[in-house]
Write a protein that holds these residues in place. Sequence first.
Motif, short mmCIF file in Angstrom:
data_model
loop_
_atom_site.label_atom_id
_atom_site.label_comp_id
_atom_site.label_asym_id
_atom_site.label_seq_id
_atom_site.Cartn_x
_atom_site.Cartn_y
_atom_site.Cartn_z
N TYR A 21 0.73 -1.18 0.02
CA TYR A 21 0.16 0.10 0.02
C TYR A 21 0.72 1.35 0.05
N TRP A 22 0.38 2.43 -0.46
CA TRP A 22 1.08 3.69 -0.72
C TRP A 22 0.13 4.84 0.05
N GLY A 44 -2.28 2.92 -8.01
CA GLY A 44 -2.80 4.25 -7.57
C GLY A 44 -2.09 5.49 -8.42
N CYS A 45 -1.93 6.54 -7.81
CA CYS A 45 -1.38 7.71 -8.51
C CYS A 45 0.37 7.45 -8.79
N ARG A 46 0.88 8.22 -9.51
CA ARG A 46 2.13 8.21 -10.03
C ARG A 46 3.30 7.82 -8.79
N ALA A 47 4.36 7.42 -8.72
CA ALA A 47 5.16 7.16 -7.77
C ALA A 47 5.65 8.53 -7.12
N ALA A 48 5.88 9.48 -7.79
CA ALA A 48 6.41 10.85 -7.54
C ALA A 48 5.20 11.47 -6.56
N ASP A 49 4.30 11.11 -6.33
CA ASP A 49 2.98 11.60 -5.67
C ASP A 49 2.64 10.75 -4.16
N LEU A 55 3.98 7.90 -0.97
CA LEU A 55 4.98 7.50 -0.03
C LEU A 55 4.78 5.79 0.05
N GLY A 56 5.81 5.07 0.20
CA GLY A 56 5.79 3.76 0.45
C GLY A 56 6.64 2.85 -0.55
N TYR A 65 4.15 0.36 1.86
CA TYR A 65 3.86 -0.33 3.09
C TYR A 65 3.12 -1.57 3.09
N ALA A 66 3.60 -2.37 4.20
CA ALA A 66 2.86 -3.71 4.27
C ALA A 66 1.33 -3.88 4.53
N SER A 67 0.84 -2.80 4.96
CA SER A 67 -0.58 -2.74 5.33
C SER A 67 -1.40 -1.60 5.16
N ALA A 68 -2.42 -1.38 4.82
CA ALA A 68 -3.24 0.00 4.81
C ALA A 68 -3.03 0.76 6.04
N ALA A 69 -3.06 -0.07 7.13
CA ALA A 69 -3.16 0.98 8.54
C ALA A 69 -1.74 1.51 8.45
N GLU A 70 -0.69 1.01 8.05
CA GLU A 70 0.89 1.41 8.36
C GLU A 70 0.98 2.54 7.07
N ALA A 71 0.12 2.51 6.15
CA ALA A 71 0.26 3.49 5.03
C ALA A 71 -0.56 4.67 5.46
N SER A 72 -1.74 4.39 6.08
CA SER A 72 -2.39 5.82 6.64
C SER A 72 -1.48 6.40 7.62
N ARG A 73 -0.70 5.89 8.29
CA ARG A 73 0.29 6.71 9.44
C ARG A 73 1.43 7.22 8.34
#
Length: 62
Positions: free
Chosen positions: A5-6, A19-24, A26-27, A29-37
């Motif tokens: 997840y990003w 999702g969006c392009r890599a430049a936009d 972060l990630g 991440y192993a989980s959606a919860a981790e990405a949300s932080r």
Amino acid sequence: MSDEYWFCLKHHAVEGEDGCRAADRLGPYASAAEASRALEKVEERNESWDNDPKWNDDALED
């Protein structure tokens, strides 16, 4: 489907691999919860680096 997840900086939302392009983003991440932080983690790391004498240019003398 990927289990990664990003965090999209443009939409402030968690995204999967399509999702969006890599430049936009972060990630990944192993989980959606981790990405949300993601922004919290960035802030924590920046604060840590700001207080680390090895990375703090203000601590250097001319």
